[in-house]
Design a protein around this motif. Structure first.
Motif, PDB file in Angstrom:
ATOM      1  N   LEU A   1       0.816  -1.211   0.000  1.00  0.00           N
ATOM      2  CA  LEU A   1       0.000   0.000   0.000  1.00  0.00           C
ATOM      3  C   LEU A   1       0.855   1.270   0.000  1.00  0.00           C
ATOM      4  N   ASN A   2       2.104   1.147   0.419  1.00  0.00           N
ATOM      5  CA  ASN A   2       2.942   2.321   0.626  1.00  0.00           C
ATOM      6  C   ASN A   2       3.042   3.224  -0.606  1.00  0.00           C
ATOM      7  N   GLY A   3       3.268   2.608  -1.753  1.00  0.00           N
ATOM      8  CA  GLY A   3       3.404   3.382  -2.987  1.00  0.00           C
ATOM      9  C   GLY A   3       2.123   4.133  -3.327  1.00  0.00           C
ATOM     10  N   PHE A   4       0.995   3.510  -3.014  1.00  0.00           N
ATOM     11  CA  PHE A   4      -0.302   4.156  -3.212  1.00  0.00           C
ATOM     12  C   PHE A   4      -0.443   5.356  -2.271  1.00  0.00           C
ATOM     13  N   ASN A   5      -0.032   5.165  -1.027  1.00  0.00           N
ATOM     14  CA  ASN A   5      -0.095   6.254  -0.044  1.00  0.00           C
ATOM     15  C   ASN A   5       0.745   7.446  -0.504  1.00  0.00           C
ATOM     16  N   ASN A   6       1.916   7.143  -1.042  1.00  0.00           N
ATOM     17  CA  ASN A   6       2.794   8.209  -1.534  1.00  0.00           C
ATOM     18  C   ASN A   6       2.159   8.949  -2.712  1.00  0.00           C
ATOM     19  N   PHE A   7       1.495   8.188  -3.560  1.00  0.00           N
ATOM     20  CA  PHE A   7       0.811   8.764  -4.726  1.00  0.00           C
ATOM     21  C   PHE A   7      -0.238   9.792  -4.278  1.00  0.00           C
ATOM     22  N   ILE A   8      -1.042   9.403  -3.289  1.00  0.00           N
ATOM     23  CA  ILE A   8      -2.091  10.305  -2.775  1.00  0.00           C
ATOM     24  C   ILE A   8      -1.457  11.545  -2.134  1.00  0.00           C
TER      25      ILE A   8
END
Ligand SMILES: [Zn+2]
Lengths: 345, 81
Positions: A278-285
């Motif tokens: 999920l980390n990469g998604f969190n960074n995207f947001i």
């Protein structure tokens, strides 16, 4: 006539980072300020002495000496190894599975705990609560922008649940220490070792807990708070210790040492994480909302301390998730088209 | 004396938590106003210890002592005397 560069030429802070200013050479105010910050070394040294003293006085008193918040990532693996091998602590490894833990991270957890002779438990909160928590964290203004300078909103929610669950476990088992794998840059030097003052922390989090309750109801209290029945039985609160801050290895040293006890780098995560899909998604947001990465502050700190090179840091920041992976995660979390469009507006 | 404590303290908040000094509220909770999070309290307690030589005890970390800049300054003054 000066134009602001996109990033500092010494560290990796973006021009959109809060309060940043650049000199005529493109060096940021944080890098310049760093030159006269002599207090940190003394703080770290004091923390080191205190940790040794505390471990000496508490070791062997309870069923376990420490609960380790163990994600299976490289930092927490190195910390766990240090706690067991160097400080001779009897550790219970605690893993929170948010539903997006990389399968490779679980394999690492199994191998490393077996190798170190450590007991381990996993707590997987129901997706019925956790997926909406992730969504609310991403879409609503739950946390203050100051909190989000060094961490994405979703990671902050997840880590809050990790901290609370680890504290609950420590109180139930009367364990004197909670260990975590935070590094300097993620936490301040005077946060290396501190007594967990639950009542005050609880009070101080009330503002955002109330925001979460508005969306998620009172289940929030089950995951973010300790029940009075347990608090009333509590004689002493544990110390939180961030061992990695006093060990201070370079990233290359860390990889080398943990590989020797069986740690393998997962391939299904972004450049800034070694355990969570999920980390990469969190960074995207976060990037959409604030126009800088939540990892810039930590990576810049590591660059200034000579722990990684600027090129390595840039490499991590550019190793982002493919758009189709982001779309798949949004689907998994049941984001609507409108919600996706609303992000970062 | 109090002005000096306040000045040092505001300077610390501004540098550590990336805010401008004139953005810092004096009578509201720094947490409620979103200037610091709960980790910030640990930093403030450590700052008080290193800067003023006052060890903040666990039971002193309450809203009545730490609920605003003015309350914190009063707390430090009270401990010094
Ligand atoms: Zn810089």
């Amino acid at each position: 006539m000066t134009t602001s560069p996109e990033r500092c030429c010494k560290c990796v802070l973006s021009s959109s980072f809060p309060t940043i200013a650049f000199d005529e050479n493109g060096v940021c105010s944080f890098c310049r300020d760093e030159m006269h910050m002599p207090t940190e070394a003394a703080t770290i040294e004091r923390a080191q002495e205190r940790i040794v003293e505390l471990f000496e006085s508490e070791r062997g008193q309870a069923e376990y000496d420490a609960i380790m918040c163990y994600s299976g990532g490289k930092d927490s693996t190195y910390t766990l190894m240090t706690a067991v091998k160097k400080y001779n602590l009897k550790v219970l490894a605690f893993t929170l599975d948010n539903g997006f833990t990389s399968p490779a991270a679980f394999e690492n957890i199994r191998r490393i705990c077996d190798e170190l002779g450590v007991d381990q438990i996993t707590f997987a909160p129901s997706a019925k609560f956790f997926k909406p928590l992730i969504k609310v964290s991403a879409l609503e203004e739950v946390y203050s922008p100051k909190t989000l300078v060094r961490i994405s909103a979703i990671c902050n929610s997840c880590i809050s649940v990790v901290n609370n669950s680890a504290l609950k476990l420590a109180l139930e088992k009367e364990v004197p220490f909670i260990l975590a794998g935070f590094t300097l840059g993620q936490i301040p030097a005077n946060g290396i070792v501190y007594k967990n003052n639950y009542h005050f922390f609880r009070e101080s989090r009330e503002v955002y807990l109330e925001r979460l309750r508005d969306s998620l109801g009172h289940a929030v209290d089950d995951y973010f708070c300790i029940k009075d029945s347990l608090l009333n039985k509590t004689k002493a609160f544990p110390y939180n210790v961030n061992l990695l801050c006093v060990e201070d290895p370079t990233e290359a040293e860390m990889f080398q040492v943990i590989a020797q006890i069986g740690w393998v780098s997962p391939r299904d995560v972004d450049g800034c994480s070694s355990n969570c899909r999920l980390n990469g998604f969190n960074n995207f947001i976060h990037q959409k909302n604030f126009r800088y990465s939540p990892y810039e502050l930590e990576l810049s700190h590591l660059i200034r301390k000579g722990k990684i090179t600027r090129e390595e840091a840039l490499q991590k920041l550019s190793d982002t998730l493919q758009p189709e992976v982001i779309t798949a995660i949004m689907k998994e979390l049941a984001f609507s088209e409108e919600e996706i469009k609303a992000i970062g507006r | 004396m109090a002005e000096n404590i306040k000045g040092k303290f505001l300077d610390f908040i501004a540098r550590n938590f990336m805010v401008e000094i004139d953005e810092i509220p004096l009578d509201e909770s720094l947490i409620d106003e979103g200037i610091i999070d709960s980790f910030g309290l640990i930093e403030i307690a450590s700052f008080i210890e290193s800067e003023f030589g006052i060890l903040v005890k666990e039971e002193q970390m309450t809203r009545s002592n730490f609920g605003s800049v003015h309350l914190i300054v009063d707390f430090v003054k009270g401990q010094e005397s």
